[in-house]
Write a protein that holds these residues in place. Structure first.
Motif, PDB file in Angstrom:
ATOM      1  N   LEU A  90      59.542 -23.262  40.182  1.00 47.15           N
ATOM      2  CA  LEU A  90      60.215 -23.464  41.465  1.00 47.15           C
ATOM      3  C   LEU A  90      59.734 -22.495  42.543  1.00 47.15           C
ATOM      4  N   GLU A  91      59.754 -21.195  42.249  1.00 45.26           N
ATOM      5  CA  GLU A  91      59.391 -20.206  43.262  1.00 45.26           C
ATOM      6  C   GLU A  91      57.931 -20.361  43.697  1.00 45.26           C
ATOM      7  N   MET A  92      57.067 -20.693  42.756  1.00 44.78           N
ATOM      8  CA  MET A  92      55.655 -20.900  43.056  1.00 44.78           C
ATOM      9  C   MET A  92      55.467 -22.109  43.972  1.00 44.78           C
ATOM     10  N   ILE A  93      56.198 -23.172  43.709  1.00 46.06           N
ATOM     11  CA  ILE A  93      56.137 -24.377  44.532  1.00 46.06           C
ATOM     12  C   ILE A  93      56.598 -24.069  45.953  1.00 46.06           C
ATOM     13  N   GLN A  94      57.643 -23.273  46.074  1.00 47.69           N
ATOM     14  CA  GLN A  94      58.176 -22.928  47.391  1.00 47.69           C
ATOM     15  C   GLN A  94      57.231 -22.013  48.168  1.00 47.69           C
ATOM     16  N   TYR A  95      56.493 -21.166  47.464  1.00 44.66           N
ATOM     17  CA  TYR A  95      55.598 -20.196  48.096  1.00 44.66           C
ATOM     18  C   TYR A  95      54.326 -20.833  48.640  1.00 44.66           C
ATOM     19  N   ALA A  96      53.778 -21.790  47.922  1.00 42.63           N
ATOM     20  CA  ALA A  96      52.485 -22.365  48.285  1.00 42.63           C
ATOM     21  C   ALA A  96      52.568 -23.157  49.576  1.00 42.63           C
ATOM     22  N   GLY A  97      51.456 -23.158  50.312  1.00 48.45           N
ATOM     23  CA  GLY A  97      51.402 -23.957  51.529  1.00 48.45           C
ATOM     24  C   GLY A  97      51.632 -25.431  51.243  1.00 48.45           C
ATOM     25  N   ILE A  98      51.116 -25.895  50.112  1.00 50.20           N
ATOM     26  CA  ILE A  98      51.380 -27.260  49.644  1.00 50.20           C
ATOM     27  C   ILE A  98      51.959 -27.151  48.242  1.00 50.20           C
ATOM     28  N   GLY A  99      53.242 -27.351  48.120  1.00 52.95           N
ATOM     29  CA  GLY A  99      53.899 -27.332  46.818  1.00 52.95           C
ATOM     30  C   GLY A  99      54.014 -28.746  46.282  1.00 52.95           C
ATOM     31  N   VAL A 100      53.486 -28.974  45.088  1.00 53.69           N
ATOM     32  CA  VAL A 100      53.437 -30.325  44.526  1.00 53.69           C
ATOM     33  C   VAL A 100      54.230 -30.380  43.227  1.00 53.69           C
ATOM     34  N   ALA A 101      55.231 -31.221  43.175  1.00 53.99           N
ATOM     35  CA  ALA A 101      56.011 -31.439  41.957  1.00 53.99           C
ATOM     36  C   ALA A 101      55.513 -32.699  41.262  1.00 53.99           C
ATOM     37  N   MET A 102      55.537 -32.665  39.944  1.00 55.18           N
ATOM     38  CA  MET A 102      55.130 -33.831  39.185  1.00 55.18           C
ATOM     39  C   MET A 102      56.261 -34.866  39.173  1.00 55.18           C
ATOM     40  N   GLU A 103      55.876 -36.124  39.097  1.00 52.24           N
ATOM     41  CA  GLU A 103      56.877 -37.190  39.051  1.00 52.24           C
ATOM     42  C   GLU A 103      57.833 -37.008  37.880  1.00 52.24           C
ATOM     43  N   ASN A 104      57.328 -36.439  36.778  1.00 52.17           N
ATOM     44  CA  ASN A 104      58.164 -36.202  35.596  1.00 52.17           C
ATOM     45  C   ASN A 104      58.939 -34.897  35.684  1.00 52.17           C
ATOM     46  N   GLY A 105      58.844 -34.193  36.811  1.00 53.42           N
ATOM     47  CA  GLY A 105      59.510 -32.898  36.958  1.00 53.42           C
ATOM     48  C   GLY A 105      61.011 -33.027  37.154  1.00 53.42           C
ATOM     49  N   ILE A 106      61.675 -31.868  37.087  1.00 62.42           N
ATOM     50  CA  ILE A 106      63.123 -31.857  37.286  1.00 62.42           C
ATOM     51  C   ILE A 106      63.433 -32.040  38.766  1.00 62.42           C
ATOM     52  N   ASP A 107      64.624 -32.544  39.069  1.00 64.51           N
ATOM     53  CA  ASP A 107      65.003 -32.862  40.445  1.00 64.51           C
ATOM     54  C   ASP A 107      64.937 -31.641  41.360  1.00 64.51           C
ATOM     55  N   ARG A 108      65.327 -30.489  40.838  1.00 66.12           N
ATOM     56  CA  ARG A 108      65.361 -29.274  41.653  1.00 66.12           C
ATOM     57  C   ARG A 108      63.968 -28.920  42.182  1.00 66.12           C
ATOM     58  N   LYS A 127      61.425 -31.139  42.463  1.00 69.70           N
ATOM     59  CA  LYS A 127      60.976 -32.219  43.333  1.00 69.70           C
ATOM     60  C   LYS A 127      61.582 -32.104  44.733  1.00 69.70           C
ATOM     61  N   LYS A 128      62.809 -31.653  44.815  1.00 66.96           N
ATOM     62  CA  LYS A 128      63.442 -31.486  46.118  1.00 66.96           C
ATOM     63  C   LYS A 128      62.802 -30.354  46.925  1.00 66.96           C
ATOM     64  N   ALA A 129      62.283 -29.348  46.218  1.00 63.95           N
ATOM     65  CA  ALA A 129      61.679 -28.192  46.892  1.00 63.95           C
ATOM     66  C   ALA A 129      60.227 -28.440  47.277  1.00 63.95           C
ATOM     67  N   ALA A 130      59.610 -29.463  46.715  1.00 65.96           N
ATOM     68  CA  ALA A 130      58.177 -29.684  46.894  1.00 65.96           C
ATOM     69  C   ALA A 130      57.854 -30.365  48.221  1.00 65.96           C
ATOM     70  N   ASP A 131      56.619 -30.187  48.663  1.00 63.54           N
ATOM     71  CA  ASP A 131      56.135 -30.873  49.865  1.00 63.54           C
ATOM     72  C   ASP A 131      55.729 -32.303  49.553  1.00 63.54           C
ATOM     73  N   ARG A 132      55.329 -32.535  48.302  1.00 68.10           N
ATOM     74  CA  ARG A 132      54.974 -33.890  47.915  1.00 68.10           C
ATOM     75  C   ARG A 132      55.119 -34.038  46.401  1.00 68.10           C
ATOM     76  N   ILE A 133      55.128 -35.292  45.949  1.00 65.85           N
ATOM     77  CA  ILE A 133      55.273 -35.610  44.530  1.00 65.85           C
ATOM     78  C   ILE A 133      53.967 -36.205  44.017  1.00 65.85           C
ATOM     79  N   ALA A 134      53.472 -35.664  42.904  1.00 63.37           N
ATOM     80  CA  ALA A 134      52.256 -36.183  42.272  1.00 63.37           C
ATOM     81  C   ALA A 134      52.631 -37.201  41.202  1.00 63.37           C
ATOM     82  N   PRO A 135      51.713 -38.080  40.846  1.00 55.30           N
ATOM     83  CA  PRO A 135      51.953 -38.938  39.676  1.00 55.30           C
ATOM     84  C   PRO A 135      52.251 -38.072  38.457  1.00 55.30           C
ATOM     85  N   SER A 136      52.790 -38.647  37.421  1.00 51.83           N
ATOM     86  CA  SER A 136      53.237 -37.879  36.267  1.00 51.83           C
ATOM     87  C   SER A 136      52.080 -37.209  35.535  1.00 51.83           C
TER      88      SER A 136
END
Length: 274
Positions: free
Chosen positions: A231-249, A251-260
């Protein structure tokens, strides 16, 4: 590669690796192409160095590995630990005193090597680890007869501690008590784990240190993850990318969602910048 992106950081389990725990040829090719374009490729994992998959270590483009949820940064080329933030002996004593009331397995990480009790090493299925999870324990952990005594003996050099949970009610109870202690970082990359490090440690802190060493600002970083410890790493990066299979928390913090992770999500997003 976009001029903005100079570093790509990525988690392993549930991010680079899918259910079969194999790195695809396509992903390797994209990582190598990104590195050839001048991008620093950084693995950021809760795993200890010895538990990083050999296939990843052989990818030429990967320069650095953040391990134990940020307790260490290793230069992969020479296996040198270039950043370290071990737990204090006082923290270890506090946790061992707390652990006297519980019988769940414990793992400790020392200088990139994970240790655990003989019982958990031999019979991980008794504690909820089946299939590939059981194989992971048997191929990456080093068994010791008395893990509590071993932790006491090495209390001045422990990167982090994991508790292995088979019952979620017990996990909730233990985690609440651990978090109330203060001064320690408590997270969970997968449901069976409670992961504990020094209070100043997380993937973000280690990534920030490395970025400063490389003279890279957050806006030039893309980071991929799926779990709570990302989570903290995703929030820190200029582009934070959460995986589609990731937890909701996450994904909500990410700038975009990647395929699983099972659809080469990291490679597919990273390739857009090539």
């Amino acid at each position: 590669m976009s001029e903005k992106i100079r570093l790509a950081a990525m988690d392993i389990d549930g991010t680079l690796l899918g259910k079969n725990k194999k790195l695809t040829d396509y992903t390797i090719e994209v990582l190598d192409r990104a590195a050839a374009a001048g991008i620093h490729i950084v693995i950021a994992s809760g795993r200890a160095l010895q538990a990083i998959p050999e296939t990843l270590c052989r990818v030429e483009g990967i320069e650095y590995v953040i391990t134990s949820n940020g307790s260490s940064v290793f230069s992969l080329k020479n296996q040198e630990r270039i950043f370290e933030k071990d737990m204090t002996s006082e923290q270890i004593m506090m946790i061992l005193d707390f652990y006297r009331n519980y019988e769940c397995p414990m793992e400790i990480f020392i200088k990139g090597i994970p240790y655990t009790s003989e019982e958990y090493f031999r019979f991980p299925e008794r504690f909820g680890a089946f299939g590939s999870a059981a194989e992971y324990v048997k191929t990456t952990r080093n068994p010791v007869k008395d893990i509590r005594a071993f932790a006491m003996e090495h209390k001045d050099e422990i990167e982090g501690i994991n508790f292995i949970m088979n019952h979620m009610e017990l996990k909730t109870e233990m985690r609440e008590k651990l978090e109330a202690m203060g001064g320690i970082y408590v997270t969970s990359s997968v449901p069976r784990y409670i992961e504990i490090s020094h209070g100043d440690v997380c993937k973000y802190a280690a990534l920030k240190w490395l970025a400063n060493e490389l003279n890279i600002c957050p806006e030039e970083i893309i980071a991929f993850g799926d779990g709570e410890n990302d989570l903290e790493m995703i929030q820190y990066a200029g582009i934070g990318v959460a995986m589609e299979n990731g937890i909701d928390r996450v994904k909500k913090a990410a700038d975009r969602i990647a395929p699983s992770c099972d659809e080469n999500g990291v490679a597919r997003v990273l390739e857009e910048f090539l």
